[in-house]
Design an enzyme around this catalytic site. Structure first.
Site, PDB file in Angstrom:
ATOM      1  N   GLN A  51       6.511  74.201  87.521  1.00  0.00           N
ATOM      2  CA  GLN A  51       6.554  75.665  87.354  1.00  0.00           C
ATOM      3  C   GLN A  51       7.973  76.181  87.135  1.00  0.00           C
ATOM      4  O   GLN A  51       8.156  77.327  86.720  1.00  0.00           O
ATOM      5  CB  GLN A  51       5.944  76.361  88.574  1.00  0.00           C
ATOM      6  N   CYS A  94      -1.542  82.185  91.692  1.00  0.00           N
ATOM      7  CA  CYS A  94      -0.496  81.230  91.311  1.00  0.00           C
ATOM      8  C   CYS A  94       0.657  82.018  90.720  1.00  0.00           C
ATOM      9  O   CYS A  94       0.427  82.951  89.953  1.00  0.00           O
ATOM     10  CB  CYS A  94      -1.064  80.265  90.262  1.00  0.00           C
ATOM     11  N   GLU A 137      -1.048  72.834  94.687  1.00  0.00           N
ATOM     12  CA  GLU A 137       0.286  72.425  94.193  1.00  0.00           C
ATOM     13  C   GLU A 137       0.242  71.013  93.616  1.00  0.00           C
ATOM     14  O   GLU A 137       0.896  70.720  92.616  1.00  0.00           O
ATOM     15  CB  GLU A 137       1.338  72.512  95.300  1.00  0.00           C
TER      16      GLU A 137
HETATM   17 NI    NI Z   1       0.129  77.441  91.277  1.00  0.00          NI
END
Ligand code: NI
Length: 173
Positions: A51, A94, A137
């Site tokens: 991310q 998220c 995750e």
């Molecule tokens: Ni996420």
């Protein structure tokens, strides 16, 4: 270290498979701390390295609520040792899909082995929200987002909204 920015879906960088770290050294610890900063800045409870554009098997979690002492977890190379047969449905969000939510079925409990910030092997048994958060995750490390667990119809609605939002953000820059 400059603040890490969080990649918003849809983005091919969120779809890759992540490689294990060789060991948790100074570099990896720096990544973990940078990820925790970025996560806290956006009031998140979990963040995975892809991310922030790093394809390594590193995640951070902090389930402490507002007003509580921070309780950061720094996790590298997580592996599922066991999951309960019992599954539960719960709402997920998220940081890569801001303001979007969906109900996802996950095991109620999970036992996970990982390396901590001192490169020590640890094992935890998590349940409910913590188990959900760790499994969410860990999905990121395989390029899987929570929307991949919901219906194609809902997924497409969410991804279209985000595409539109990203265009507006780019236009405003
Ligand atoms: Ni996420």
């Amino acid at each position: 270290m400059a603040a890490l920015s969080i990649i918003i879906a849809p983005d091919s960088r969120l779809k890759g498979h992540c490689e294990p770290v060789e060991r948790v050294d100074k570099e990896v610890r720096k990544l973990m701390d940078g990820m925790l900063d970025a996560m806290h800045k956006h009031q998140g409870i979990g963040l995975a390295a892809p991310q922030v554009g790093v394809l390594k098997r590193v995640i951070v979690i902090d389930m402490a609520r507002e007003g509580e002492e921070p309780a950061p977890m720094r996790i590298a190379n997580p592996e599922i040792v066991w999951t309960s047969e019992e599954e539960v449905l719960g709402e997920e969000g998220c940081l890569s899909l801001p303001q979007q939510f969906g109900d996802v079925v996950r095991p109620k409990k999970a036992r996970v082995r990982y390396l901590d910030q001192d490169n020590q092997e640890r094992e935890i048994e998590a349940e409910d929200m913590l188990a959900r958060c760790i499994l969410h995750e860990m999905d990121h490390l395989e390029g899987i987002l929570f929307v991949d667990h919901i219906s194609a119809l809902k997924r497409n609605i969410i991804l279209r909204k985000l595409t539109k939002m990203k265009k507006l953000m780019e236009a405003a820059e």
